[in-house]
Write a protein that holds these residues in place. Structure first.
Motif, PDB file in Angstrom:
ATOM      1  N   ARG A  57       0.855  -1.195   0.000  1.00 32.04           N
ATOM      2  CA  ARG A  57       0.000   0.000   0.000  1.00 32.04           C
ATOM      3  C   ARG A  57       0.885   1.237   0.000  1.00 32.04           C
ATOM      4  O   ARG A  57       1.951   1.249   0.606  1.00 32.04           O
ATOM      5  N   LEU A  58       0.424   2.291  -0.680  1.00 26.89           N
ATOM      6  CA  LEU A  58       1.192   3.529  -0.798  1.00 26.89           C
ATOM      7  C   LEU A  58       0.429   4.678  -0.152  1.00 26.89           C
ATOM      8  O   LEU A  58      -0.780   4.824  -0.362  1.00 26.89           O
ATOM      9  N   TRP A  59       1.164   5.479   0.604  1.00 30.68           N
ATOM     10  CA  TRP A  59       0.600   6.601   1.346  1.00 30.68           C
ATOM     11  C   TRP A  59       1.386   7.872   1.034  1.00 30.68           C
ATOM     12  O   TRP A  59       2.548   7.822   0.673  1.00 30.68           O
ATOM     13  N   VAL A  60       0.730   9.023   1.217  1.00 28.38           N
ATOM     14  CA  VAL A  60       1.392  10.314   1.060  1.00 28.38           C
ATOM     15  C   VAL A  60       1.074  11.189   2.271  1.00 28.38           C
ATOM     16  O   VAL A  60      -0.018  11.105   2.837  1.00 28.38           O
ATOM     17  N   TYR A  61       2.058  12.008   2.658  1.00 25.91           N
ATOM     18  CA  TYR A  61       1.871  12.988   3.729  1.00 25.91           C
ATOM     19  C   TYR A  61       2.281  14.333   3.167  1.00 25.91           C
ATOM     20  O   TYR A  61       3.373  14.485   2.616  1.00 25.91           O
ATOM     21  N   SER A  62       1.404  15.312   3.303  1.00 25.70           N
ATOM     22  CA  SER A  62       1.686  16.652   2.801  1.00 25.70           C
ATOM     23  C   SER A  62       1.363  17.684   3.871  1.00 25.70           C
ATOM     24  O   SER A  62       0.302  17.624   4.491  1.00 25.70           O
ATOM     25  N   HIS A  63       2.249  18.640   4.042  1.00 26.45           N
ATOM     26  CA  HIS A  63       1.992  19.730   4.979  1.00 26.45           C
ATOM     27  C   HIS A  63       1.097  20.793   4.353  1.00 26.45           C
ATOM     28  O   HIS A  63       0.559  21.639   5.075  1.00 26.45           O
ATOM     29  N   ASN A  64       0.928  20.749   3.036  1.00 23.64           N
ATOM     30  CA  ASN A  64       0.193  21.796   2.333  1.00 23.64           C
ATOM     31  C   ASN A  64      -0.957  21.292   1.471  1.00 23.64           C
ATOM     32  O   ASN A  64      -1.536  22.059   0.724  1.00 23.64           O
ATOM     33  N   GLY A  65      -1.288  20.003   1.528  1.00 19.20           N
ATOM     34  CA  GLY A  65      -2.281  19.459   0.617  1.00 19.20           C
ATOM     35  C   GLY A  65      -1.669  19.266  -0.756  1.00 19.20           C
ATOM     36  O   GLY A  65      -0.456  19.168  -0.888  1.00 19.20           O
ATOM     37  N   GLY A  66      -2.488  19.185  -1.791  1.00 22.48           N
ATOM     38  CA  GLY A  66      -2.003  19.011  -3.153  1.00 22.48           C
ATOM     39  C   GLY A  66      -2.565  17.770  -3.800  1.00 22.48           C
ATOM     40  O   GLY A  66      -3.329  17.022  -3.198  1.00 22.48           O
ATOM     41  N   LEU A  67      -2.192  17.547  -5.054  1.00 26.67           N
ATOM     42  CA  LEU A  67      -2.716  16.430  -5.832  1.00 26.67           C
ATOM     43  C   LEU A  67      -1.630  15.433  -6.192  1.00 26.67           C
ATOM     44  O   LEU A  67      -0.490  15.813  -6.452  1.00 26.67           O
ATOM     45  N   ILE A  68      -2.020  14.153  -6.256  1.00 26.19           N
ATOM     46  CA  ILE A  68      -1.129  13.079  -6.670  1.00 26.19           C
ATOM     47  C   ILE A  68      -1.843  12.256  -7.727  1.00 26.19           C
ATOM     48  O   ILE A  68      -2.996  11.856  -7.526  1.00 26.19           O
ATOM     49  N   SER A  69      -1.187  11.992  -8.844  1.00 28.63           N
ATOM     50  CA  SER A  69      -1.698  11.056  -9.839  1.00 28.63           C
ATOM     51  C   SER A  69      -1.216   9.668  -9.457  1.00 28.63           C
ATOM     52  O   SER A  69      -0.050   9.493  -9.099  1.00 28.63           O
ATOM     53  N   ILE A  70      -2.104   8.681  -9.555  1.00 26.86           N
ATOM     54  CA  ILE A  70      -1.750   7.306  -9.200  1.00 26.86           C
ATOM     55  C   ILE A  70      -2.377   6.345 -10.192  1.00 26.86           C
ATOM     56  O   ILE A  70      -3.528   6.543 -10.582  1.00 26.86           O
TER      57      ILE A  70
END
Length: 94
Positions: A78-91
């Motif tokens: 499983r893949l996770w993302v952490y962002s301090h500012n939000g934003g978009l990720i293509s997956i």
């Protein structure tokens, strides 16, 4: 389950990018204007820290298996993302 989408990162918390367990190649890209931290796990539980995460700048990403990107995570699926500012990720994954 296969996935091909863009996901918004929730600010200041881990957001799962995969749709269930993934053993095939994944393709992801940081589509935001901010750096983000990516981490894999071997279950549905979010990471508990940024330790071992890989930071990707805007426009950066990977195309490989999670096991190859995160060799220190046994059984990574499983893949996770952490962002301090939000934003978009293509997956994309099979």
């Amino acid at each position: 389950m296969p996935r091909s989408t863009t996901i918004p990162a929730v600010q200041n918390q881990w957001t799962e990018l995969t749709d269930g367990e993934v053993s095939t190649e994944v393709l992801f890209q940081n589509r935001s204007g901010y750096s983000m931290d990516f981490q894999a796990t071997a279950d549905a539980n979010a990471p508990t820290s940024l330790g071992g995460a890989i930071q990707y700048r805007p426009g950066q990403g990977e195309r490989d298996t999670l096991q190859n990107i995160f060799p220190g995570v046994s059984g990574a699926n499983r893949l996770w993302v952490y962002s301090h500012n939000g934003g978009l990720i293509s997956i994309q994954h099979g």
